[in-house]
Write a protein that holds these residues in place. Structure first.
Motif, PDB file in Angstrom:
ATOM      1  N   ASN A 288      -0.225  23.174 -47.417  1.00  0.00           N
ATOM      2  CA  ASN A 288      -1.157  24.087 -47.264  1.00  0.00           C
ATOM      3  C   ASN A 288      -2.586  23.518 -47.372  1.00  0.00           C
ATOM      4  N   ILE A 289      -3.596  23.845 -46.517  1.00  0.00           N
ATOM      5  CA  ILE A 289      -4.984  23.386 -46.639  1.00  0.00           C
ATOM      6  C   ILE A 289      -5.700  24.625 -46.283  1.00  0.00           C
ATOM      7  N   ASN A 290      -6.972  24.693 -47.251  1.00  0.00           N
ATOM      8  CA  ASN A 290      -8.029  25.491 -47.093  1.00  0.00           C
ATOM      9  C   ASN A 290      -9.409  24.831 -46.673  1.00  0.00           C
TER      10      ASN A 290
ATOM     11  N   PRO B 160      -7.955  32.465 -49.832  1.00  0.00           N
ATOM     12  CA  PRO B 160      -8.869  33.381 -49.015  1.00  0.00           C
ATOM     13  C   PRO B 160      -7.976  34.420 -48.867  1.00  0.00           C
ATOM     14  N   LYS B 161      -8.932  35.527 -48.512  1.00  0.00           N
ATOM     15  CA  LYS B 161      -8.456  36.820 -48.120  1.00  0.00           C
ATOM     16  C   LYS B 161      -7.405  36.514 -46.826  1.00  0.00           C
TER      17      LYS B 161
ATOM     18  N   THR C 195       1.879  30.296 -44.512  1.00  0.00           N
ATOM     19  CA  THR C 195       0.461  30.468 -45.187  1.00  0.00           C
ATOM     20  C   THR C 195       0.642  31.990 -45.911  1.00  0.00           C
ATOM     21  N   ARG C 196       1.327  32.627 -45.394  1.00  0.00           N
ATOM     22  CA  ARG C 196       1.647  34.047 -46.045  1.00  0.00           C
ATOM     23  C   ARG C 196       2.396  34.002 -47.114  1.00  0.00           C
ATOM     24  N   ALA C 197       3.419  33.253 -47.148  1.00  0.00           N
ATOM     25  CA  ALA C 197       4.238  33.034 -48.115  1.00  0.00           C
ATOM     26  C   ALA C 197       3.847  32.176 -49.423  1.00  0.00           C
TER      27      ALA C 197
END
Length: 116
Positions: free
Chosen positions: A16-18, A70-71, A80-82
C-alpha cells in the motif's frame, strides 16, 4: 506514484502507498506513507534509503508511529479497504514470560461505561 513503488520495491513487496497531495491543487506534497508486506522489508528500506539522494534530493525514510490512514474513498480497491480495516504492518505477538498469567487464572475485565 509508480516511481516511488519501483524504487522501494527492491526491498520487498509494497502492499500500500499513500502519496500525500494538496487538497486544493492535487499536487504532491513531496512525501508519502508506504506499507510493506513484511517487517524485514520495512527495516531494510529505512536502513538503506534514509539520507540518500534521489534525483538530486536527499530523502528521509523512517518508521511511523500512530499513522492515521486517509478517509475511505469510492476509488479504493479491495486491497486498500482490507488494509484500512486491519491496519498495515506486522502485528507483534503477545509477550510471553514466566510471570505471565496462565489460562486458569482470573483476569480482571474492564467494564465499558454503562455496564453493571
Amino acid at each position: 506514484e509508480g516511481d516511488v513503488i519501483c524504487v522501494f520495491s527492491q526491498y520487498g513487496e509494497v502492499v500500500n502507498i499513500n502519496l500525500v497531495r494538496d487538497k486544493k491543487t492535487g499536487k504532491s506534497k513531496g512525501f508519502c506513507f508506504l506499507c510493506y508486506e513484511d517487517q524485514r522489508s520495512t527495516i531494510l528500506a529505512v536502513d538503506n534509503f534514509n539520507g540518500i539522494k534521489i534525483k538530486g534530493r536527499t530523502i528521509r525514510v523512517d518508521h511511523v508511529a500512530n499513522y492515521r490512514p486517509p478517509k475511505e474513498s469510492e476509488d479504493w480497491d479491495d486491497v486498500t479497504r482490507a488494509l484500512h480495516a486491519k491496519g498495515c504492518g506486522v502485528k507483534t505477538p503477545p509477550h510471553s514470560s514466566s510471570d505471565s498469567l496462565s489460562e486458569d487464572e482470573d483476569v480482571p475485565v474492564k467494564k465499558q461505561k454503562g455496564e453493571e
